[in-house]
Design an enzyme around this catalytic site. Structure first.
Site, short mmCIF file in Angstrom:
data_model
loop_
_atom_site.label_atom_id
_atom_site.label_comp_id
_atom_site.label_asym_id
_atom_site.label_seq_id
_atom_site.Cartn_x
_atom_site.Cartn_y
_atom_site.Cartn_z
CB SER A 153 -4.59 6.97 -17.28
OG SER A 153 -4.62 7.27 -15.90
CG LEU A 186 -8.13 15.82 -30.52
CD1 LEU A 186 -7.01 15.67 -29.52
CD2 LEU A 186 -8.19 14.61 -31.44
CE1 TYR A 203 -18.90 13.72 -16.35
CE2 TYR A 203 -19.00 15.14 -14.41
CZ TYR A 203 -18.30 14.63 -15.50
OH TYR A 203 -17.00 15.03 -15.74
N GLY A 255 -2.22 17.82 -28.37
CA GLY A 255 -2.13 18.43 -27.04
C GLY A 255 -0.69 18.74 -26.69
N1 LIG Z 1 -0.32 13.85 -15.86
C1 LIG Z 1 -0.60 12.63 -15.46
O1 LIG Z 1 -0.32 12.22 -14.33
C2 LIG Z 1 -1.28 11.68 -16.40
C3 LIG Z 1 -1.56 10.40 -15.93
C4 LIG Z 1 -2.14 9.49 -16.79
C5 LIG Z 1 -2.42 9.84 -18.09
N2 LIG Z 1 -2.15 11.10 -18.52
C6 LIG Z 1 -2.51 11.45 -19.90
O2 LIG Z 1 -1.49 12.22 -20.49
C7 LIG Z 1 -2.04 13.03 -21.54
C8 LIG Z 1 -1.49 14.44 -21.46
O3 LIG Z 1 -1.93 15.03 -20.27
P1 LIG Z 1 -1.06 16.05 -19.41
O4 LIG Z 1 -0.88 15.44 -18.08
O5 LIG Z 1 0.13 16.52 -20.17
O6 LIG Z 1 -2.13 17.24 -19.23
P2 LIG Z 1 -2.15 18.75 -19.72
O7 LIG Z 1 -0.92 19.48 -19.31
O8 LIG Z 1 -3.46 19.28 -19.25
O9 LIG Z 1 -2.17 18.61 -21.30
C9 LIG Z 1 -3.31 18.17 -21.99
C10 LIG Z 1 -3.26 18.69 -23.40
O10 LIG Z 1 -4.43 18.25 -24.10
C11 LIG Z 1 -4.98 19.36 -24.76
N3 LIG Z 1 -6.40 19.22 -25.03
C12 LIG Z 1 -7.43 19.10 -24.15
N4 LIG Z 1 -8.60 19.06 -24.80
C13 LIG Z 1 -8.31 19.16 -26.12
C14 LIG Z 1 -9.09 19.20 -27.30
N5 LIG Z 1 -10.43 19.19 -27.26
N6 LIG Z 1 -8.47 19.30 -28.49
C15 LIG Z 1 -7.12 19.38 -28.55
N7 LIG Z 1 -6.32 19.36 -27.48
C16 LIG Z 1 -6.93 19.26 -26.27
C17 LIG Z 1 -4.71 20.53 -23.82
O11 LIG Z 1 -4.91 21.75 -24.46
P3 LIG Z 1 -5.19 23.12 -23.61
O12 LIG Z 1 -3.87 23.53 -23.03
O13 LIG Z 1 -5.72 24.05 -24.63
O14 LIG Z 1 -6.17 22.76 -22.53
C18 LIG Z 1 -3.27 20.24 -23.46
O15 LIG Z 1 -2.42 20.65 -24.49
C19 LIG Z 1 -3.57 12.92 -21.38
O16 LIG Z 1 -4.06 12.02 -22.33
C20 LIG Z 1 -3.73 12.33 -19.99
O17 LIG Z 1 -4.92 11.58 -19.85
C21 LIG Z 1 -1.60 12.03 -17.69
#
Ligand SMILES: NC(=O)c1ccc[n+]([C@@H]2O[C@H](COP(=O)([O-])OP(=O)(O)OC[C@H]3O[C@@H](n4cnc5c(N)ncnc54)[C@H](OP(=O)(O)O)[C@@H]3O)[C@@H](O)[C@H]2O)c1
Length: 301
Positions: free
Chosen positions: A152, A75, A173, A22
């Protein structure tokens, strides 16, 4: 005064291969840039190659001499995960750090992965479970290697549980419960993985990290609440990535630790060790989740 761990604390990462799932967006891209800046060879694993190419361009614009490759993985499809791992192993002869970062959050409607799992559990947990399994030998053969999995604050909040009586949310859900379950599963996986690595005599360690609350694309399904929260309390990506960067690079980090922000109930601040969720300290629950993950994915990990 305690030191506030930041990117200045990162040693040179020259010669290290770091794989980030990601990595085209948000924290994944931020982490990739910070590590490329320190000389690491970055492999961006993305599901959409157009977005990946755009992210690669952005990274190279900021760090023109970066070593960066782009590979496709979805994924939410275990066939894609397995074929990705095969391609990775044929291309690289080591893997210093695997960062299990990709994630989806709180989709309004229940969705299923290619193999029919509930979308959050299937993508966030089972996808990374299989990916790690497929790469573990290569990681194990690499000196000082580590696996960082993103959890998280949700993993310790009220909706977080492993819903054994409806693991796939087929009966009812609930988007918050589905996301929280998957992030708790990420945490429990990382803890159990570390125990297994230790018991097998491996020097590889597994570490957990979370970014507190950071404004990214992740909140896109949260509507107005997400927008308001992003405006009022979210940290910038440069702060949100620090726990991940610490988990990935700090030589003082130990396997099984969980890194997240220090302040505001771990929502904001510089990275320190956070406490794990109770379920992640319960051996029976850890073993139960591992077993069901193996069964569901038909994997012997
Ligand atoms: N932001 C927060 O406050 C926060 C808090 C707690 C935990 N997290 C964790 O941090 C991680 C990154 O999140 P983020 O905040 O950076 O969000 P984000 O900007 O939405 O990035 C998520 C990434 O995951 C990719 N992804 C989603 N589904 C996928 C799949 N089926 N196969 C491959 N890649 C996939 C997305 O690809 P696309 O661009 O193609 O959708 C994107 O590149 C996540 O695990 C999230 O749970 C974030």
């Amino acid at each position: 005064m305690k030191t506030k761990w930041n990117t200045k604390n990162i040693d040179s990462q020259k010669g290290r291969i770091i794989l980030i799932t990601g990595a085209n967006s948000g924290l994944g891209l931020g982490t990739a840039k910070a590590l490329a800046m320190k000389g690491a060879h970055i492999v961006l694993a993305v599901r959409n190659m157009d977005k990946g190419a755009f992210a690669t361009k952005e990274l190279l614009k900021e760090i023109p001499n970066a070593k960066v490759d782009l590979l496709k993985v979805d994924l939410s499809d275990l066939n894609s995960v397995r074929s990705f791992a095969d391609r990775f192993k044929s291309k690289y002869d080591k893997l210093d750090v695997l960062i299990n970062n990709a994630g989806v959050m709180m989709t309004e409607d229940r969705f299923q992965t290619m193999q029919g799992f509930e979308g959050h559990l299937g993508t966030n947990h089972l996808g990374h479970f299989v990916l790690t399994k497929e790469l573990i030998d290569l990681i194990g053969e690499t000196e000082n290697s580590r696996i960082v999995t993103l959890s998280s604050v949700y993993a310790k909040m009220k909706p977080a549980d492993i819903y054994w009586d409806d693991l796939q949310f087929e009966k009812k859900y609930n988007k918050e419960k589905a996301y929280a379950q998957s992030k708790l599963a990420n945490m429990m996986f990382g803890v159990m993985l570390n125990k297994k690595l230790y018991e097998s005599g491996s020097k590889t360690i597994s570490i957990l990290a979370h970014p507190g609350y950071t404004a990214t694309n992740l909140q896109r399904h949260m509507g107005l609440i997400g927008k308001v929260m992003n405006f009022l309390i979210a940290q910038k990506i440069e702060m949100g990535i620090l726990p991940v960067l610490r988990a990935a690079t700090d030589v003082n980090v130990k396997g099984g630790e969980y890194y997240g922000p220090e302040k505001m109930s771990n929502w904001r601040g510089y990275p320190v060790i956070n406490t794990l969720a109770d379920k992640a300290l319960d051996d029976n629950e850890l073993k139960k989740l591992w077993k069901i993950s193996e069964e569901l994915t038909q994997t012997n990990f």
